[in-house]
Design a protein around this motif. Structure first.
Motif, PDB file in Angstrom:
ATOM      1  N   LEU A  73      57.449  59.764 -41.350  1.00 32.30           N
ATOM      2  CA  LEU A  73      57.061  59.478 -42.763  1.00 32.30           C
ATOM      3  C   LEU A  73      55.308  59.954 -43.036  1.00 32.30           C
ATOM      4  CD1 LEU A  73      59.244  57.359 -44.351  1.00 32.30           C
ATOM      5  CD2 LEU A  73      60.092  59.500 -43.587  1.00 32.30           C
ATOM      6  N   GLU A  74      54.390  59.063 -41.871  1.00 33.72           N
ATOM      7  CA  GLU A  74      53.003  59.142 -42.863  1.00 33.72           C
ATOM      8  C   GLU A  74      52.492  59.810 -42.061  1.00 33.72           C
ATOM      9  OE1 GLU A  74      51.256  55.230 -41.054  1.00 33.72           O
ATOM     10  OE2 GLU A  74      53.028  55.336 -40.319  1.00 33.72           O
ATOM     11  N   LYS A  75      53.409  61.359 -41.433  1.00 32.16           N
ATOM     12  CA  LYS A  75      52.390  62.641 -40.990  1.00 32.16           C
ATOM     13  C   LYS A  75      53.408  63.844 -41.307  1.00 32.16           C
ATOM     14  CE  LYS A  75      50.852  60.805 -36.304  1.00 32.16           C
ATOM     15  NZ  LYS A  75      51.805  60.238 -34.840  1.00 32.16           N
ATOM     16  N   GLY A  76      54.915  63.477 -41.944  1.00 25.78           N
ATOM     17  CA  GLY A  76      55.655  64.754 -42.060  1.00 25.78           C
ATOM     18  C   GLY A  76      55.472  65.522 -40.625  1.00 25.78           C
ATOM     19  N   GLU A  77      55.778  65.016 -39.749  1.00 26.68           N
ATOM     20  CA  GLU A  77      55.739  65.570 -38.332  1.00 26.68           C
ATOM     21  C   GLU A  77      56.974  65.195 -37.727  1.00 26.68           C
ATOM     22  OE1 GLU A  77      52.179  65.502 -36.268  1.00 26.68           O
ATOM     23  OE2 GLU A  77      50.944  66.593 -37.814  1.00 26.68           O
ATOM     24  N   ALA A  78      57.788  66.385 -37.263  1.00 24.31           N
ATOM     25  CA  ALA A  78      58.874  65.962 -35.839  1.00 24.31           C
ATOM     26  C   ALA A  78      58.268  65.050 -34.988  1.00 24.31           C
ATOM     27  CB  ALA A  78      59.289  66.906 -35.326  1.00 24.31           C
ATOM     28  N   VAL A  79      58.690  64.274 -34.378  1.00 23.66           N
ATOM     29  CA  VAL A  79      58.545  62.938 -33.604  1.00 23.66           C
ATOM     30  C   VAL A  79      58.301  64.159 -32.408  1.00 23.66           C
ATOM     31  CG1 VAL A  79      59.246  61.218 -31.940  1.00 23.66           C
ATOM     32  CG2 VAL A  79      59.027  61.230 -34.610  1.00 23.66           C
ATOM     33  N   PRO A  80      57.904  63.716 -30.930  1.00 20.90           N
ATOM     34  CA  PRO A  80      58.210  65.193 -29.933  1.00 20.90           C
ATOM     35  C   PRO A  80      59.141  64.625 -28.779  1.00 20.90           C
ATOM     36  CG  PRO A  80      56.113  64.528 -30.055  1.00 20.90           C
ATOM     37  CD  PRO A  80      56.194  63.347 -31.431  1.00 20.90           C
ATOM     38  N   PRO A  81      59.973  65.119 -28.359  1.00 24.02           N
ATOM     39  CA  PRO A  81      59.303  66.550 -28.047  1.00 24.02           C
ATOM     40  C   PRO A  81      59.472  67.502 -29.083  1.00 24.02           C
ATOM     41  CG  PRO A  81      61.159  66.186 -27.059  1.00 24.02           C
ATOM     42  CD  PRO A  81      61.510  64.145 -27.571  1.00 24.02           C
ATOM     43  N   ASP A  82      60.296  67.033 -30.278  1.00 24.32           N
ATOM     44  CA  ASP A  82      60.684  68.375 -31.187  1.00 24.32           C
ATOM     45  C   ASP A  82      59.269  68.307 -32.113  1.00 24.32           C
ATOM     46  OD1 ASP A  82      63.132  68.227 -30.801  1.00 24.32           O
ATOM     47  OD2 ASP A  82      64.262  66.439 -32.055  1.00 24.32           O
TER      48      ASP A  82
ATOM     49  N   ALA B 436      62.078  74.046 -17.945  1.00 24.37           N
ATOM     50  CA  ALA B 436      61.792  72.128 -17.742  1.00 24.37           C
ATOM     51  C   ALA B 436      61.126  70.715 -17.487  1.00 24.37           C
ATOM     52  CB  ALA B 436      63.258  71.491 -19.566  1.00 24.37           C
ATOM     53  N   ILE B 437      62.514  71.210 -16.152  1.00 26.66           N
ATOM     54  CA  ILE B 437      62.783  70.024 -14.688  1.00 26.66           C
ATOM     55  C   ILE B 437      61.663  70.145 -14.420  1.00 26.66           C
ATOM     56  CG2 ILE B 437      63.643  69.150 -13.066  1.00 26.66           C
ATOM     57  CD1 ILE B 437      66.426  69.982 -14.489  1.00 26.66           C
ATOM     58  N   VAL B 438      61.064  71.016 -14.362  1.00 31.50           N
ATOM     59  CA  VAL B 438      59.886  71.759 -13.531  1.00 31.50           C
ATOM     60  C   VAL B 438      59.010  71.438 -14.350  1.00 31.50           C
ATOM     61  CG1 VAL B 438      59.190  73.825 -11.780  1.00 31.50           C
ATOM     62  CG2 VAL B 438      61.172  73.393 -12.073  1.00 31.50           C
ATOM     63  N   THR B 439      58.827  72.133 -14.959  1.00 32.25           N
ATOM     64  CA  THR B 439      57.250  72.403 -15.800  1.00 32.25           C
ATOM     65  C   THR B 439      56.322  71.346 -15.549  1.00 32.25           C
ATOM     66  OG1 THR B 439      58.101  73.475 -17.419  1.00 32.25           O
ATOM     67  CG2 THR B 439      56.880  74.535 -16.024  1.00 32.25           C
ATOM     68  N   LYS B 440      58.251  70.643 -17.130  1.00 31.69           N
ATOM     69  CA  LYS B 440      57.205  68.982 -17.521  1.00 31.69           C
ATOM     70  C   LYS B 440      57.971  67.981 -16.652  1.00 31.69           C
ATOM     71  CE  LYS B 440      57.813  70.685 -22.704  1.00 31.69           C
ATOM     72  NZ  LYS B 440      58.906  71.986 -22.398  1.00 31.69           N
ATOM     73  N   GLY B 441      57.717  68.225 -15.493  1.00 32.25           N
ATOM     74  CA  GLY B 441      58.663  66.582 -14.674  1.00 32.25           C
ATOM     75  C   GLY B 441      59.711  65.970 -15.125  1.00 32.25           C
ATOM     76  N   LEU B 442      61.072  66.802 -15.528  1.00 30.82           N
ATOM     77  CA  LEU B 442      61.936  65.848 -15.986  1.00 30.82           C
ATOM     78  C   LEU B 442      62.526  64.634 -14.558  1.00 30.82           C
ATOM     79  CD1 LEU B 442      62.929  67.229 -18.753  1.00 30.82           C
ATOM     80  CD2 LEU B 442      60.913  66.501 -18.777  1.00 30.82           C
ATOM     81  N   PHE B 443      63.072  64.308 -14.527  1.00 31.11           N
ATOM     82  CA  PHE B 443      63.408  63.439 -13.951  1.00 31.11           C
ATOM     83  C   PHE B 443      65.230  62.720 -14.631  1.00 31.11           C
ATOM     84  CE2 PHE B 443      59.854  62.685 -11.168  1.00 31.11           C
ATOM     85  CZ  PHE B 443      60.908  63.271  -9.728  1.00 31.11           C
ATOM     86  N   THR B 444      65.861  62.380 -15.283  1.00 27.75           N
ATOM     87  CA  THR B 444      66.399  61.897 -15.942  1.00 27.75           C
ATOM     88  C   THR B 444      67.095  62.474 -17.091  1.00 27.75           C
ATOM     89  OG1 THR B 444      65.484  60.880 -17.897  1.00 27.75           O
ATOM     90  CG2 THR B 444      65.610  59.309 -16.040  1.00 27.75           C
ATOM     91  N   LEU B 445      68.242  62.523 -17.620  1.00 24.02           N
ATOM     92  CA  LEU B 445      69.155  63.031 -18.104  1.00 24.02           C
ATOM     93  C   LEU B 445      68.995  63.198 -19.460  1.00 24.02           C
ATOM     94  CD1 LEU B 445      71.820  64.492 -18.375  1.00 24.02           C
ATOM     95  CD2 LEU B 445      73.151  62.193 -19.027  1.00 24.02           C
ATOM     96  N   GLU B 447      65.518  62.493 -20.461  1.00 21.43           N
ATOM     97  CA  GLU B 447      64.625  63.194 -20.922  1.00 21.43           C
ATOM     98  C   GLU B 447      64.848  64.722 -20.993  1.00 21.43           C
ATOM     99  OE1 GLU B 447      61.562  60.927 -18.284  1.00 21.43           O
ATOM    100  OE2 GLU B 447      62.806  62.264 -17.020  1.00 21.43           O
ATOM    101  N   VAL B 448      65.933  65.357 -19.794  1.00 22.92           N
ATOM    102  CA  VAL B 448      66.735  66.563 -20.124  1.00 22.92           C
ATOM    103  C   VAL B 448      67.124  67.108 -21.481  1.00 22.92           C
ATOM    104  CG1 VAL B 448      67.963  68.207 -18.789  1.00 22.92           C
ATOM    105  CG2 VAL B 448      66.433  67.256 -17.577  1.00 22.92           C
ATOM    106  N   ARG B 449      67.789  65.530 -22.205  1.00 24.13           N
ATOM    107  CA  ARG B 449      68.184  65.998 -23.697  1.00 24.13           C
ATOM    108  C   ARG B 449      67.263  65.710 -24.624  1.00 24.13           C
ATOM    109  NH1 ARG B 449      72.750  61.104 -22.376  1.00 24.13           N
ATOM    110  NH2 ARG B 449      74.111  62.342 -21.705  1.00 24.13           N
ATOM    111  N   ALA B 450      66.199  64.987 -24.547  1.00 22.00           N
ATOM    112  CA  ALA B 450      65.224  65.149 -25.503  1.00 22.00           C
ATOM    113  C   ALA B 450      63.857  66.374 -25.369  1.00 22.00           C
ATOM    114  CB  ALA B 450      64.011  63.850 -25.186  1.00 22.00           C
ATOM    115  N   HIS B 451      64.212  66.535 -24.541  1.00 19.61           N
ATOM    116  CA  HIS B 451      63.159  68.013 -24.186  1.00 19.61           C
ATOM    117  C   HIS B 451      63.891  69.880 -24.883  1.00 19.61           C
ATOM    118  CE1 HIS B 451      59.806  66.171 -22.679  1.00 19.61           C
ATOM    119  NE2 HIS B 451      60.423  65.766 -22.470  1.00 19.61           N
TER     120      HIS B 451
END
Lengths: 109, 816
Positions: A73-82, B436-445, B447-451
């Motif tokens: 809400l402060e930055k208006g930005e999506a929280v990474p990795p989005d 994504a797994i290789v370039t971002k060095g992901l190890f867990t499910l 992390e893959v979900r987030a990225h």
């Protein structure tokens, strides 16, 4: 130069909640966090345009109701990795009243 | 204020993983300095075997390049081992003379290969197998020489031998015992492994005791106790590893076999922490990667000053990284007295599966040739799950039992092209995930979900994503399920949180968060709805529902659509309606100009495209016409689908419509862990499709069959038969009891199908069918909570509740 509009009382916005201000250029969501900070963002998620005002508010963030993107809400930005950004509007609280400035929105229009 | 200084000794996987976890928790807290003995940035040590086998390059196994250290403000000294720790002055000194002061010190010095003190062990050409330098020396030797001897027939030795053979050397493995990998395999599996390695060209000499390494400057031969000798140009000692504690010992830090740490990974010097293979925790040392990662997480939690995580030791499983050989072992794989052994063996296919079972629970597993179900067996083992319901088919694997999304996916996923879509919900292809797994060095499910978003929606591709992780990062991916916290805000599991709510009489979300030391001020969109539900179930009538912790659909009692409008589904009990009801719905739809009217799969009528501010008005009209909310939007009782039954149908044996209406009248309004769909069929032709519902009732001539745990959605699952009863009263009691057990014990957002698979039908029968008293108590608790739940949320809101939710603020001045 900015014009402050009185929009509602602070108590009209539930804590950890939001209200919607209707605007012809697109609605604006006014959020109130647990610590009574107030934030104003375009009511559109940068992902698929979901109405952020309908999301769950926590910390200084809101989770979009459509696909659970989290917007800071402060930055208006999506929280990474989005990645993505939603337009913010100046807002202030004085004597229990909430004021919104649409200066930047109208300048951009 | 100046930052505290953290010095990490040992630039390996455990230490750097701890830094990564720490940076996630508190990136600003420390000024960090890292010393590494090797001249490389952090790399994936478990992938050395593929490097030796020529399947990967050194660059491909780097986990964090120098840029990463720079980006995170970490000072990195490579090729400069620390030689002394001065704990009084709190300074470490490196070989180069460089000194670095610390406020906190993290030891991650790893382990050293155990070199047997044989005569000749110091000859040129005698190596361990531990780091990139060893691998490079081996590769060098393979180019120049011909004959290699690997001493040690364990995991490491066999991987080294396989790699050297791939490099063209003539390799003999020397092992003291007559069973290869005796710490992981039973004799039959070891024999299969030996045969398979022999077919590939490896030679074995076992049992054989090495007495001397002979040579003149460089190694020339290995001599054995029986007087024989084997020519060798290269000897790799891979008989084991020992924690590298020399530096810690010299600094006077208490060590036994390893650096002794407590459950917070702290050594006897409170400023000094230690993680990884150099550590001895509760008398155990670890040489596999999964425990190191668990330690890293706990250690980071304490370094960040949070101070609540505890490391309680790890249960480990093993796989052999020799391409083409599938091998898995875990737990007590050699049966003891009183144990049962389940074995499936197909010598022609080179397949062997053994499970050691005690009291219907898996105690250990050895799989050879077909390891696809290794992680499933491991999970059952760690959970202590009762396997009696499916032990007759357990050896055929998980896809033969039920379905939580695995099947034959591992082999399938390997063969897929890069543009094959893995996640149908979010449109993610195999190539994107692997990249994504290789370039971002992901190890867990996670992390893959987030990225990538893969597997983050419906979850049906989870098995595929896990298989991709396993095949991409190799052993670094630990498929074994860990204790899974409810969400990122806590370390506690769903079950632990539920138990604490009841045991400690916690009656509000802030109380739960305070008591369980939540990491975030007010939770997140994952935990708050779960906590709200758990409190609703625990304290019916007493707990005030926190509507701010409900997802929008449940907050406004309508289903949000992709354009931000809502759908409205009034309840039609049992799917039986009347001209008057239909007329009312038609008039209301016309009055409010509802764009789309649709008949749903649950025998109801859906009004789509309603604007939020119209909702209270349309609900008021529906309430006046006698309708209540259909809860089509909630984690709640949805519908009870029925067929017309004996009232009209010439095949019907019982009045299924009345039964459905009665069930729905009893259950509507109840909040559930997830949506619950029910159905009643009037005969075994089952026109209401009751056997793919969460609870299905099927009439037979002599009464009613009750079936549970079905699902017709993402993964079709046929119900399990629970019980047959005679009267409607019994059906209602069993239904109430089953739903209450599900409400009280399932995890939030867990449908009945995976819940039944997780706890076992056997358990549910025990609680509901075998124990009549318990069934009655469960049913009573359900009916008690219904007293507070059967209040129509639509009527309340039509009468003004939560008005602010539905009314936008209109600007009076300044615009237009």
């Amino acid at each position: 130069m900015s014009e402050w509009l009185e929009i509602c009382r602070l108590d009209d916005i539930p804590r950890l909640g939001a209200r919607v201000v209707e605007h012809p250029d697109g609605n604006i969501a006014i959020f109130r966090t647990k610590d009574d900070r107030v934030f104003a963002l375009d009511d559109r998620c940068p992902h698929k345009g979901g109405p952020l005002s309908q999301g769950i508010v926590f910390d200084h963030k809101v989770a979009c109701p459509l696909h659970d993107w989290v917007i800071d809400l402060e930055k208006g930005e999506a929280v990474p990795p989005d990645e993505g950004c939603t337009h913010r509007h100046p807002v202030r609280v004085e004597n229990g009243l909430v004021y919104l400035s649409l200066a930047r929105a109208s300048a951009a229009a | 204020m100046a930052k505290e200084r953290l010095v990490l000794i040992g630039n390996g996987m455990a230490g750097v993983r701890t830094l990564e976890e720490l940076l996630k928790l508190d990136p600003e807290r420390y000024e960090i300095t890292v010393f590494g003995a090797e001249p490389y940035p952090n790399y994936n040590r478990i992938m050395l075997s593929p490097v030796l086998a020529g399947e990967k390059t050194v660059d491909e196994i780097i986990l964090n390049d120098r840029q990463w250290y720079e980006d995170n403000g970490i000072t990195l000294h490579t090729g400069d081992p620390v030689v002394a720790i001065d704990r009084r002055r709190r300074v470490v000194r490196a070989e180069s003379g460089l000194e670095a002061p610390y406020d906190r010190l993290l030891l991650a010095t790893g382990s050293l290969p155990f070199i047997i003190p044989l005569p000749g062990a110091d000859l040129q050409g005698v190596l361990g197998f531990r780091d990139i330098a060893d691998v490079e020396a081996m590769l060098q030797a393979a180019r120049q020489y011909e004959k290699a001897v690997v001493i040690g027939g364990g995991l490491l030795g066999l991987e080294a031998a396989n790699g050297l053979m791939k490099q063209g050397m003539d390799v003999t493995v020397v092992h003291l015992l007559d069973t290869l990998m005796e710490k992981q395999l039973d004799p039959p599996a070891a024999a299969l492994l030996k045969r398979s390695l022999e077919e590939r060209g490896l030679k074995f000499r076992m049992p054989a005791q090495t007495t001397e390494i002979r040579g003149d400057g460089r190694v020339q031969a290995v001599a054995f106790a029986d007087g024989t000798e084997l020519p060798a140009d290269l000897v790799v000692m891979a008989v084991g590893i020992r924690p590298n504690i020399e530096l810690a010992q010299r600094a006077g830090i208490y060590c036994e076999r390893g650096v002794v740490v407590n459950d917070t990974l702290q050594t006897f010097d409170p400023r000094v922490y230690a993680v990884g293979e150099c550590v001895q925790h509760r008398g155990k040392t670890y040489g596999l990667v999964a425990p190191l990662f668990e330690q890293a997480k706990v250690c980071a939690n304490h370094l960040a000053g949070l101070g609540y995580a505890r490391y309680a030791g790890s249960v480990t499983s093993t796989k052999l990284k020799v391409t083409g050989i599938d091998l898995f072992s875990a737990g007590e794989f050699n049966e003891g007295e009183g144990d049962e052994t389940l074995v499936l063996q197909d010598p022609a296919r080179g397949m062997y599966k053994k499970l050691v079972v005690r009291d219907d629970r898996i105690k250990g597993a050895v799989l050879y040739g077909d390891t696809m179900d290794g992680s499933w067996y491991f999970q059952l083992m760690r959970d202590g799950a009762d396997i009696s319901d499916f032990r007759h088919t357990i050896l055929f694997g998980q896809h033969d039992v039920g379905d939580a999304g695995h099947g034959d996916e591992k082999t399938r996923v390997m063969a897929l092209p890069d543009d094959a879509e893995i996640c149908g919900c979010n449109g993610v292809c195999k190539g994107e995930i692997v990249d994504a797994i290789v370039t971002k060095g992901l190890f867990t499910l996670e992390e893959v979900r987030a990225h990538t978003k893969a597997s983050s929606s419906c979850g049906s591709c989870t098995g595929l994503v896990e298989a991709l992780l396993a095949s991409t990062v190799g052993e670094g991916y630990d498929a074994s399920p860990k204790k899974k916290p409810l969400c990122g805000c806590t370390e506690y599991t769903h079950d632990e949180v539920r138990k604490a709510i009841v045991d400690h009489q916690l009656k509000s979300i802030p109380e739960v968060m305070r008591f369980m030391e939540w990491k975030t001020p007010d939770g997140c969109s994952k935990c708050r709805p779960a906590l709200n539900f758990y409190l609703v179930v625990a304290w019916p009538g007493e707990y005030a529902d926190d509507y701010r912790s409900r997802f929008i659909n449940e907050r406004v009692h309508a289903n949000i659509q992709k354009d931000g409008t809502y759908s409205v589904v009034p309840r039609i009990f049992g799917g039986e309606t009347s001209p008057a009801q239909l007329r009312a719905i038609a008039e209301i739809a016309e009055k409010w100009e509802v764009p789309t009217v649709k008949v749903t799969g649950g025998q109801r009528i859906d009004l789509l495209g309603v604007k939020k501010e119209q909702l209270p008005g349309i609900w008021g009209d529906l309430a006046r016409a006698g309708f209540v909310s259909g809860h089509a939007y909630g984690k709640a009782i949805r519908t009870v689908k029925t067929c017309v039954g004996s009232e009209w149908c010439r095949f019907g044996t019982q009045d299924s419509t009345t039964m459905g209406i009665e069930i729905e009248k009893m259950t509507w309004g109840s909040w559930m862990p997830h949506k619950v769909k029910m159905a009643v069929s009037g005969c075994p032709r089952n026109c209401a499709e009751a056997t793919i519902k969460d609870l299905g009732v099927v009439a037979v001539d002599s009464g009613w069959e009750i079936h549970v745990g079905g699902n017709g959605g993402i993964k079709v699952r046929v119900t399990d038969f629970l019980v047959k009863v005679e009267t409607m009263e019994e059906v209602l009691e069993y239904t109430a009891a089953f739903l209450q057990l599900y409400r009280e014990e399932a995890h939030y957002l867990e449908r009945t199908a995976p819940w039944v698979e997780r706890v076992g039908l056997h358990y549910i029968k025990e609680r509901i069918v075998d124990d009549a008293d318990n069934r009655k108590r469960l049913a009573e608790r359900f009916l008690e909570s219904q007293k507070y739940a059967q209040i129509d949320p639509w009527k309340e809101r039509a009468e003004g509740a939560d008005r602010h939710e539905f009314e936008p603020i209109r600007l009076i001045q300044g615009v237009a």
